[in-house]
Scaffold this motif. Structure first.
Motif, PDB file in Angstrom:
ATOM      1  N   LYS A   1      -7.857   4.840   3.792  1.00 47.71           N
ATOM      2  CA  LYS A   1      -6.699   5.703   3.994  1.00 47.71           C
ATOM      3  C   LYS A   1      -5.477   5.234   3.208  1.00 47.71           C
ATOM      4  CE  LYS A   1      -8.050   7.226   8.645  1.00 47.71           C
ATOM      5  NZ  LYS A   1      -7.643   7.319  10.073  1.00 47.71           N
ATOM      6  N   THR A   2      -5.662   4.175   2.384  1.00 51.40           N
ATOM      7  CA  THR A   2      -4.531   3.652   1.614  1.00 51.40           C
ATOM      8  C   THR A   2      -4.935   3.430   0.161  1.00 51.40           C
ATOM      9  OG1 THR A   2      -5.082   1.353   2.139  1.00 51.40           O
ATOM     10  CG2 THR A   2      -3.524   2.474   3.605  1.00 51.40           C
ATOM     11  N   GLN A   3      -3.926   3.368  -0.685  1.00 47.48           N
ATOM     12  CA  GLN A   3      -4.120   3.015  -2.083  1.00 47.48           C
ATOM     13  C   GLN A   3      -3.247   1.806  -2.407  1.00 47.48           C
ATOM     14  OE1 GLN A   3      -2.507   6.092  -4.767  1.00 47.48           O
ATOM     15  NE2 GLN A   3      -1.629   7.066  -2.953  1.00 47.48           N
TER      16      GLN A   3
ATOM     17  N   ASN B   1       2.863  -2.903   9.112  1.00 45.11           N
ATOM     18  CA  ASN B   1       3.078  -1.812   8.156  1.00 45.11           C
ATOM     19  C   ASN B   1       3.166  -2.405   6.754  1.00 45.11           C
ATOM     20  OD1 ASN B   1       3.785   0.425   6.686  1.00 45.11           O
ATOM     21  ND2 ASN B   1       5.701   0.825   7.780  1.00 45.11           N
ATOM     22  N   THR B   2       2.175  -2.137   5.908  1.00 46.73           N
ATOM     23  CA  THR B   2       2.144  -2.689   4.551  1.00 46.73           C
ATOM     24  C   THR B   2       2.597  -1.675   3.504  1.00 46.73           C
ATOM     25  OG1 THR B   2      -0.175  -2.062   4.242  1.00 46.73           O
ATOM     26  CG2 THR B   2       0.271  -4.255   5.163  1.00 46.73           C
ATOM     27  N   ASN B   3       3.042  -0.504   3.948  1.00 45.09           N
ATOM     28  CA  ASN B   3       3.454   0.530   2.989  1.00 45.09           C
ATOM     29  C   ASN B   3       4.765   0.152   2.298  1.00 45.09           C
ATOM     30  OD1 ASN B   3       1.249   2.110   3.526  1.00 45.09           O
ATOM     31  ND2 ASN B   3       2.324   3.512   4.920  1.00 45.09           N
TER      32      ASN B   3
ATOM     33  N   THR C   1       0.835  -1.198   0.000  1.00 44.85           N
ATOM     34  CA  THR C   1       0.000   0.000   0.000  1.00 44.85           C
ATOM     35  C   THR C   1       0.871   1.250   0.000  1.00 44.85           C
ATOM     36  OG1 THR C   1      -0.086   0.008   2.428  1.00 44.85           O
ATOM     37  CG2 THR C   1      -1.880  -1.115   1.263  1.00 44.85           C
ATOM     38  N   LEU C   2       0.223   2.353  -0.303  1.00 42.17           N
ATOM     39  CA  LEU C   2       0.778   3.693  -0.116  1.00 42.17           C
ATOM     40  C   LEU C   2      -0.269   4.521   0.617  1.00 42.17           C
ATOM     41  CD1 LEU C   2       2.438   4.365  -3.600  1.00 42.17           C
ATOM     42  CD2 LEU C   2       3.629   4.288  -1.396  1.00 42.17           C
ATOM     43  N   PRO C   3       0.166   5.478   1.414  1.00 40.71           N
ATOM     44  CA  PRO C   3      -0.827   6.325   2.085  1.00 40.71           C
ATOM     45  C   PRO C   3      -1.615   7.146   1.079  1.00 40.71           C
ATOM     46  CG  PRO C   3       1.366   6.582   3.050  1.00 40.71           C
ATOM     47  CD  PRO C   3       1.541   5.823   1.784  1.00 40.71           C
ATOM     48  N   CYS C   4      -2.864   7.390   1.404  1.00 37.40           N
ATOM     49  CA  CYS C   4      -3.684   8.273   0.576  1.00 37.40           C
ATOM     50  C   CYS C   4      -3.115   9.689   0.621  1.00 37.40           C
ATOM     51  CB  CYS C   4      -5.102   8.313   1.134  1.00 37.40           C
ATOM     52  SG  CYS C   4      -6.283   7.615   0.025  1.00 37.40           S
TER      53      CYS C   4
ATOM     54  N   CYS D   1      -9.283   7.080  -0.303  1.00 39.15           N
ATOM     55  CA  CYS D   1      -8.895   6.165  -1.372  1.00 39.15           C
ATOM     56  C   CYS D   1      -9.748   4.904  -1.345  1.00 39.15           C
ATOM     57  CB  CYS D   1      -7.428   5.787  -1.243  1.00 39.15           C
ATOM     58  SG  CYS D   1      -6.278   7.106  -1.712  1.00 39.15           S
TER      59      CYS D   1
ATOM     60  N   THR E   1      -7.871  -0.001   2.573  1.00 40.45           N
ATOM     61  CA  THR E   1      -8.646   0.818   3.511  1.00 40.45           C
ATOM     62  C   THR E   1      -8.871   2.168   2.849  1.00 40.45           C
ATOM     63  OG1 THR E   1      -6.788   1.905   4.618  1.00 40.45           O
ATOM     64  CG2 THR E   1      -7.395  -0.304   5.400  1.00 40.45           C
TER      65      THR E   1
END
Length: 580
Positions: free
Chosen positions: A395-397, A448-450, A380-383, A389, A393
């Protein structure tokens, strides 16, 4: 060659004969010229008409035919509003990386109204490959077959077929695919799935309004046909089967394999597979579906869970060879595996073996100079701030990465930056050789999946022997990832499930007759090990051939340095190389 003929001849005669033989060999190799005009064309499928990007107005595009050793020159003229590049998928491009085609890797795109000449020589390859657009999602409709025949006088290592037929699988969207990918990037969610699969651009009778758009193959009883299968689909691996017939696999990715016979096979996007189909000895008084349907393991997630069908029909004695479907005959359907049948996929891929004969050796690197371990998968990346997004979630993309680096393509071409020595601000040479974050890759995902974003290359000295293990991860669910390496073939020396064991798994590697490919599936919830020789200087893209994953960043690039000899150095760029 001169040494072989010199033993019984005076030196001048020997030289003359060597010269004559060289001229004969050169005469067998020709230069083949093609003109590819990238242009819009209206195409009707699934009850609707839309304007699509094509080459020469054809969908699929024209077949490129050559022989091993031929020089191929393709002038590509861009007559559409999109920037364009073309990639000659699987062609080694020895020292001719400028002709490889991935946008912002080996070239800047061909802009509207401009032309570029792709100039390369087919060296040491014969079989089925393919070409496709290599920018954004244009390869949804811009693709075609490459057929490389053996040199004159060199037979196939199997019985010559009566006829050879390209069979190209694709996907069809009712929507504009460029709008589909733009929306996905804007929302951070998964893109809309395709509306149909196609065979040679035709959806076939299982879709609405498509009975007239059906791929048909008419065969004669007792004859053997070679089907040159190509998976040009954007985002789906496919099972393929012909009802009541068996298929003998003889080649994958333009490399001969030890023949084996199956009812069904698996073919991933980017891969090619040549199979022999022998028609029944007498007219069976029936027709048979040639069917393809997806293999998918990702959950949750959606995919195009439909089936495309062509029709195999038999020519009646004394009847013309033009297909004329007889609706009164019974029509048989094959039984395809379940959409998530990983056991079937594993069993099929384990059967693939190189010929490993004196004429077609398996030159597997026995010693290894460089070992690498890559994690491969989604993240993921943060929105962006103050937005919502549609990723895992709100809040993530969605994102994807290799060793947690999601490759950001630069605004200029990596190869040009390397060749000119102006790499500052374009790329770094510090791609991680092992994961920066170590965890139980096939167990519970980390909190943390970022992923990290960057433009980093992995540098290899010329002629280094490389072993690369690619490990699928559980971060957003297990999934098979078809990884394609530009500029090289590689040997698939091992694969397995769970976490790769660097102590015990190498003892099980096949270093005798492993299959040689340019695209391999990283097993869902498992790993694959490949070896290759870095004997081709340049910058070489490696990426997942599920286009959605490449878009999300599941891609990287190798920088192979020049060798010390003149024939080990990248050639200079052509004068018409596009500018960014």
């Amino acid at each position: 060659m001169a040494m072989a003929i010199s033993s019984g001849l005076p030196a001048p005669c020997s030289l003359l004969m060597a010269t004559l033989l060289l001229l004969i060999v050169q005469a067998q190799s020709v230069t083949r010229h093609y003109n590819f005009n990238v242009q819009m064309a209206n195409v009707t499928r699934l009850c609707g008409t839309k304007s699509i990007v094509t080459v020469n107005g054809e969908y699929p595009g024209p077949t490129l035919l050559a022989r091993e050793g031929d020089r191929v020159v393709v002038r590509v003229t861009n007559r559409v509003a999109h920037n364009v590049t073309l990639h000659w998928h699987g062609v080694r491009q020895l020292r001719s990386g400028w002709a490889d085609g991935p946008a912002y890797v080996t070239q800047c795109p061909i802009q509207t109204g401009r032309s570029y000449v792709y100039d390369f020589t087919v060296t040491g390859q014969r079989g089925t490959l393919w070409w496709h657009a290599h920018i954004s999602w244009l390869r949804a409709t811009v693709y075609g077959a490459i057929i490389i025949l053996p040199k004159h006088g060199v037979p196939y290592p199997f019985v010559a077929p009566h006829k050879e037929v390209p069979v190209v699988f694709g996907e069809w969207w009712k929507a504009d695919t460029e709008a589909v990918v733009r929306q996905a990037l804007r929302t951070g969610g998964a893109p809309n799935i395709s509306d149909a699969f196609t065979i040679d651009g035709l959806p076939g009778p299982l879709y609405n309004c498509s009975a007239k758009d059906t791929f048909k193959l008419k065969v004669e009883p007792g004859k053997t046909y070679m089907l040159r299968l190509i998976n040009a689909a954007l985002n789906d691996e496919l099972f393929f089967s012909v009802a009541n017939h068996r298929l003998t696999v003889v080649e994958v990715d333009a490399v001969y394999v030890k023949p084996f016979t199956v009812k069904t096979l698996i073919i991933s996007p980017g891969q090619t597979t040549n199979v022999l189909l022998t028609a029944k000895p007498f007219h069976p008084k029936a027709n048979f579906y040639m069917s393809a349907a997806p293999y998918s393991t990702i959950r949750p997630g959606t995919f195009d869970n439909s089936t495309v069908a062509g029709i195999l029909e038999y020519q009646k004695p004394g009847s013309p060879s033009v297909p004329s479907f007889d609706k009164d005959l019974p029509l048989f359907k094959p039984a395809l595996p379940r959409f998530n049948d990983t056991d079937f996929v594993t069993n099929f891929t384990s059967k693939l073996r190189s010929l490993a004969t004196p004429q077609y050796p398996a030159a597997v690197p026995r010693s290894v100079d460089k070992r690498f371990f890559f994690t491969v998968g989604l993240g993921t990346l943060p929105c962006p701030a103050n937005t919502t997004c549609q990723g895992p979630t709100n809040k993530t993309q969605f994102a994807a990465a290799m060793n947690n680096v999601s490759l950001v393509l630069p605004s200029t071409a990596l190869l040009q930056s390397h060749f000119t020595g102006v790499s500052r601000g374009v790329y770094g040479s510090n791609f991680p050789v092992t994961p920066l974050l170590k965890f139980n890759y096939t167990g519970a995902p980390p909190n943390n999946t970022n992923v990290a974003k960057g433009t980093k290359l992995l540098v290899l000295p010329f002629n280094a022997s490389v072993e690369l293990v690619m490990q699928d991860t559980s971060i957003l669910g297990f999934e098979s990832h078809p990884l394609h390496l530009h500029g090289f073939n590689f040997f698939v020396v091992g694969q397995g499930f769970g976490n790769y064991d660097a102590v015990n798994d190498p003892a099980k590697f096949n270093l005798v007759d492993p299959v040689e490919r340019n695209t391999v599936g990283v097993p869902a919830g498992g790993w694959v090990a490949i070896r290759f020789l870095a004997d081709n200087p340049g910058v070489w893209f490696m990426h997942c051939h599920l286009e959605v994953h490449t878009t999300w960043g599941l891609r990287m690039a190798w920088l192979v340095l020049d060798g010390s000899l003149p024939n080990q150095k990248l050639l200079p760029p052509p004068a018409d190389l596009p500018k960014c």
